[in-house]
Design a protein around this motif. Sequence first.
Motif, PDB file in Angstrom:
ATOM      1  N   ASN A   1       0.849  -1.186   0.000  1.00 32.83           N
ATOM      2  CA  ASN A   1       0.000   0.000   0.000  1.00 32.83           C
ATOM      3  C   ASN A   1       0.885   1.238   0.000  1.00 32.83           C
ATOM      4  OD1 ASN A   1      -3.155   0.049   0.432  1.00 32.83           O
ATOM      5  ND2 ASN A   1      -2.348   1.977   1.223  1.00 32.83           N
ATOM      6  N   ASN A   2       0.541   2.238  -0.841  1.00 37.34           N
ATOM      7  CA  ASN A   2       1.420   3.388  -1.043  1.00 37.34           C
ATOM      8  C   ASN A   2       1.042   4.636  -0.255  1.00 37.34           C
ATOM      9  OD1 ASN A   2       3.205   2.161  -2.913  1.00 37.34           O
ATOM     10  ND2 ASN A   2       1.692   2.430  -4.551  1.00 37.34           N
ATOM     11  N   VAL A   3      -0.266   4.853  -0.010  1.00 39.48           N
ATOM     12  CA  VAL A   3      -0.680   6.128   0.575  1.00 39.48           C
ATOM     13  C   VAL A   3      -1.451   5.954   1.876  1.00 39.48           C
ATOM     14  CG1 VAL A   3      -1.905   8.299   0.186  1.00 39.48           C
ATOM     15  CG2 VAL A   3      -0.766   7.150  -1.727  1.00 39.48           C
ATOM     16  N   LEU A   4      -2.609   5.292   1.815  1.00 40.84           N
ATOM     17  CA  LEU A   4      -3.489   5.199   2.988  1.00 40.84           C
ATOM     18  C   LEU A   4      -4.230   3.872   2.973  1.00 40.84           C
ATOM     19  CD1 LEU A   4      -4.892   6.489   5.479  1.00 40.84           C
ATOM     20  CD2 LEU A   4      -6.577   7.448   3.875  1.00 40.84           C
ATOM     21  N   GLU A   5      -4.260   3.223   4.149  1.00 42.04           N
ATOM     22  CA  GLU A   5      -4.992   1.973   4.290  1.00 42.04           C
ATOM     23  C   GLU A   5      -5.774   2.006   5.597  1.00 42.04           C
ATOM     24  OE1 GLU A   5      -4.226  -2.735   3.506  1.00 42.04           O
ATOM     25  OE2 GLU A   5      -2.621  -1.623   4.524  1.00 42.04           O
ATOM     26  N   LEU A   6      -7.069   1.715   5.510  1.00 38.47           N
ATOM     27  CA  LEU A   6      -7.942   1.709   6.669  1.00 38.47           C
ATOM     28  C   LEU A   6      -8.553   0.324   6.823  1.00 38.47           C
ATOM     29  CD1 LEU A   6      -9.886   5.047   6.028  1.00 38.47           C
ATOM     30  CD2 LEU A   6      -7.821   4.733   7.399  1.00 38.47           C
ATOM     31  N   GLY A   7      -8.501  -0.221   8.038  1.00 39.48           N
ATOM     32  CA  GLY A   7      -9.097  -1.526   8.296  1.00 39.48           C
ATOM     33  C   GLY A   7      -9.905  -1.505   9.574  1.00 39.48           C
ATOM     34  N   GLY A   8     -11.150  -2.001   9.491  1.00 39.78           N
ATOM     35  CA  GLY A   8     -11.980  -2.052  10.690  1.00 39.78           C
ATOM     36  C   GLY A   8     -11.377  -2.937  11.761  1.00 39.78           C
ATOM     37  N   LEU A   9     -10.816  -4.091  11.343  1.00 37.51           N
ATOM     38  CA  LEU A   9     -10.166  -5.001  12.282  1.00 37.51           C
ATOM     39  C   LEU A   9      -8.677  -5.132  12.008  1.00 37.51           C
ATOM     40  CD1 LEU A   9     -12.799  -7.887  12.524  1.00 37.51           C
ATOM     41  CD2 LEU A   9     -12.510  -5.920  14.035  1.00 37.51           C
ATOM     42  N   TYR A  10      -8.301  -5.454  10.754  1.00 43.52           N
ATOM     43  CA  TYR A  10      -6.894  -5.700  10.491  1.00 43.52           C
ATOM     44  C   TYR A  10      -6.534  -5.347   9.057  1.00 43.52           C
ATOM     45  CZ  TYR A  10      -8.251  -9.930   7.943  1.00 43.52           C
ATOM     46  OH  TYR A  10      -8.792 -10.799   7.029  1.00 43.52           O
ATOM     47  N   ASN A  11      -5.238  -5.114   8.850  1.00 48.04           N
ATOM     48  CA  ASN A  11      -4.638  -4.922   7.527  1.00 48.04           C
ATOM     49  C   ASN A  11      -3.397  -5.786   7.428  1.00 48.04           C
ATOM     50  OD1 ASN A  11      -6.355  -2.624   6.653  1.00 48.04           O
ATOM     51  ND2 ASN A  11      -5.273  -1.502   8.260  1.00 48.04           N
ATOM     52  N   VAL A  12      -3.209  -6.445   6.285  1.00 51.02           N
ATOM     53  CA  VAL A  12      -2.037  -7.275   6.047  1.00 51.02           C
ATOM     54  C   VAL A  12      -1.438  -6.906   4.697  1.00 51.02           C
ATOM     55  CG1 VAL A  12      -1.151  -9.601   5.686  1.00 51.02           C
ATOM     56  CG2 VAL A  12      -2.887  -9.194   7.446  1.00 51.02           C
ATOM     57  N   ASN A  13      -0.175  -6.489   4.691  1.00 51.15           N
ATOM     58  CA  ASN A  13       0.564  -6.205   3.465  1.00 51.15           C
ATOM     59  C   ASN A  13       1.771  -7.130   3.404  1.00 51.15           C
ATOM     60  OD1 ASN A  13      -1.163  -4.149   2.632  1.00 51.15           O
ATOM     61  ND2 ASN A  13      -0.052  -2.606   3.821  1.00 51.15           N
ATOM     62  N   THR A  14       1.796  -7.988   2.404  1.00 46.49           N
ATOM     63  CA  THR A  14       2.804  -9.051   2.350  1.00 46.49           C
ATOM     64  C   THR A  14       4.140  -8.604   1.777  1.00 46.49           C
ATOM     65  OG1 THR A  14       1.963  -9.779   0.197  1.00 46.49           O
ATOM     66  CG2 THR A  14       1.022 -10.824   2.163  1.00 46.49           C
ATOM     67  N   SER A  15       4.214  -7.408   1.190  1.00 49.58           N
ATOM     68  CA  SER A  15       5.467  -6.920   0.633  1.00 49.58           C
ATOM     69  C   SER A  15       5.962  -5.676   1.360  1.00 49.58           C
ATOM     70  CB  SER A  15       5.328  -6.627  -0.862  1.00 49.58           C
ATOM     71  OG  SER A  15       6.560  -6.181  -1.403  1.00 49.58           O
ATOM     72  N   TYR A  16       5.167  -4.592   1.340  1.00 47.16           N
ATOM     73  CA  TYR A  16       5.610  -3.366   1.993  1.00 47.16           C
ATOM     74  C   TYR A  16       4.409  -2.467   2.288  1.00 47.16           C
ATOM     75  CZ  TYR A  16       4.918  -0.799  -2.389  1.00 47.16           C
ATOM     76  OH  TYR A  16       4.359  -0.229  -3.502  1.00 47.16           O
ATOM     77  N   THR A  17       4.660  -1.455   3.127  1.00 53.86           N
ATOM     78  CA  THR A  17       3.667  -0.421   3.427  1.00 53.86           C
ATOM     79  C   THR A  17       4.354   0.928   3.405  1.00 53.86           C
ATOM     80  OG1 THR A  17       2.424  -1.919   4.872  1.00 53.86           O
ATOM     81  CG2 THR A  17       1.972   0.434   5.098  1.00 53.86           C
ATOM     82  N   LYS A  18       3.740   1.883   2.684  1.00 51.70           N
ATOM     83  CA  LYS A  18       4.150   3.282   2.721  1.00 51.70           C
ATOM     84  C   LYS A  18       2.955   4.108   3.189  1.00 51.70           C
ATOM     85  CE  LYS A  18       7.441   2.893  -1.144  1.00 51.70           C
ATOM     86  NZ  LYS A  18       7.788   3.394  -2.503  1.00 51.70           N
ATOM     87  N   GLY A  19       3.199   5.356   3.551  1.00 53.57           N
ATOM     88  CA  GLY A  19       2.094   6.213   3.946  1.00 53.57           C
ATOM     89  C   GLY A  19       1.593   5.881   5.331  1.00 53.57           C
ATOM     90  N   VAL A  20       0.258   5.722   5.462  1.00 56.97           N
ATOM     91  CA  VAL A  20      -0.379   5.531   6.772  1.00 56.97           C
ATOM     92  C   VAL A  20      -1.260   4.298   6.741  1.00 56.97           C
ATOM     93  CG1 VAL A  20      -1.820   6.589   8.544  1.00 56.97           C
ATOM     94  CG2 VAL A  20      -0.350   8.034   7.121  1.00 56.97           C
ATOM     95  N   GLN A  21      -1.233   3.564   7.859  1.00 51.83           N
ATOM     96  CA  GLN A  21      -2.011   2.336   7.993  1.00 51.83           C
ATOM     97  C   GLN A  21      -2.778   2.395   9.324  1.00 51.83           C
ATOM     98  OE1 GLN A  21       0.308  -1.335   8.418  1.00 51.83           O
ATOM     99  NE2 GLN A  21      -0.869  -2.284   6.784  1.00 51.83           N
ATOM    100  N   PHE A  22      -4.118   2.353   9.254  1.00 52.21           N
ATOM    101  CA  PHE A  22      -4.963   2.366  10.442  1.00 52.21           C
ATOM    102  C   PHE A  22      -5.692   1.034  10.563  1.00 52.21           C
ATOM    103  CE2 PHE A  22      -4.683   6.892   9.480  1.00 52.21           C
ATOM    104  CZ  PHE A  22      -4.596   7.490  10.720  1.00 52.21           C
ATOM    105  N   ALA A  23      -5.789   0.506  11.779  1.00 54.02           N
ATOM    106  CA  ALA A  23      -6.577  -0.709  12.005  1.00 54.02           C
ATOM    107  C   ALA A  23      -7.188  -0.674  13.404  1.00 54.02           C
ATOM    108  CB  ALA A  23      -5.718  -1.954  11.847  1.00 54.02           C
ATOM    109  N   GLY A  24      -8.401  -1.204  13.519  1.00 51.06           N
ATOM    110  CA  GLY A  24      -9.032  -1.276  14.826  1.00 51.06           C
ATOM    111  C   GLY A  24      -8.314  -2.214  15.767  1.00 51.06           C
ATOM    112  N   LEU A  25      -7.747  -3.315  15.202  1.00 48.75           N
ATOM    113  CA  LEU A  25      -7.035  -4.278  16.024  1.00 48.75           C
ATOM    114  C   LEU A  25      -5.557  -4.380  15.675  1.00 48.75           C
ATOM    115  CD1 LEU A  25      -9.610  -7.224  16.195  1.00 48.75           C
ATOM    116  CD2 LEU A  25      -9.292  -5.363  17.810  1.00 48.75           C
TER     117      LEU A  25
END
Length: 325
Positions: A65-89
């Motif tokens: 994910n390059n910019v923004l990721e929102l997850g009610g419970l979880y987020n999974v990125n198998t390669s990389y994460t850029k920007g911002v990542q929000f998750a409830g859990l």
Amino acid sequence: MMKRLSKVMLAIFASVAMISGANAQSSEKAFQLSFISPIGTNGTQANEIINDYSLNLLGGHSRGNNVLELGGLYNVNTSYTKGVQFAGLTNYSAKSEKAVQFAGITNIASDQDRGVQISGITNVTAKGNVAFQLSGILNVADKAGTQIGLINIADSVGGTSIGLINIVKKNGKKEFEIGFSDALHTYGSFKLGTDKFYTIFSAGVNYINQTDDLQYAVGLGFGKDIALKNNFATQIELLGYGLSEGQEFTSDLNMLTQLKVTGSKEFKSGVKVFAGPVLNMTVSKYQGEDGELIGSQLAPYTLFESNNGNVDLKGWIGFTFGIRY
């Protein structure tokens, strides 16, 4: 009502699918929407696709994910994460590339490149350099800039670890101290953390006082060690002790606070000698047998004393010296 909600959800997914349909064969997309993977616009190919923006109503998987990721419970990125990542859990990223992870419970990054992790309970970085970690309980890192949590563990720290327990494997402070002072005639302390900030666990005894009973003290504090030339250093420490009266700890407020400013010299053996002044203050609601507020009897003399019938204060300047190793 449920049927209407279902129709609305289907319409949303259909609209997003049409928008992203032109790039269906592409490994990168501007936006994806999922209920929970693989129920989403990227379907069963979710793990192969990199998104700029990602909305996971419950949880979702993606390659990156390059910019923004929102997850009610979880987020999974198998390669990389850029920007911002929000998750409830929970957030997981194989590598955080200067990303900011926010999670209600846990953030996990297998690898880090100066990212930020903020969570309610735990942050974990397996390898790499995390710039900042803030959690309610536990931070674990390979290399860390700054850590703030109840327990902080790192292989090395470039900035400061601030917490009750700070464990730094390389160049961290793990130091024992045996000291003598007018307030606590003999005491032992264990210091854990780094020179920039360390926690002090301490206990002592007063055996030359105004009564026939020994007085015990158990305390906690924080300190900073400032290196000088030729193996000299200065330490500034703030401690608070719970005090016994009559060899028993009372349920009433009865404590000793200390501000220490000491100088030390380290020898080739690793042993240090130290000495310096101590500002002491007892804060007490201890009552005598007749119910009268008398306060702690620890002070050998007083420069300042106050008793308003509710809290007794006694202050004096003392001295400490001893060895560290």
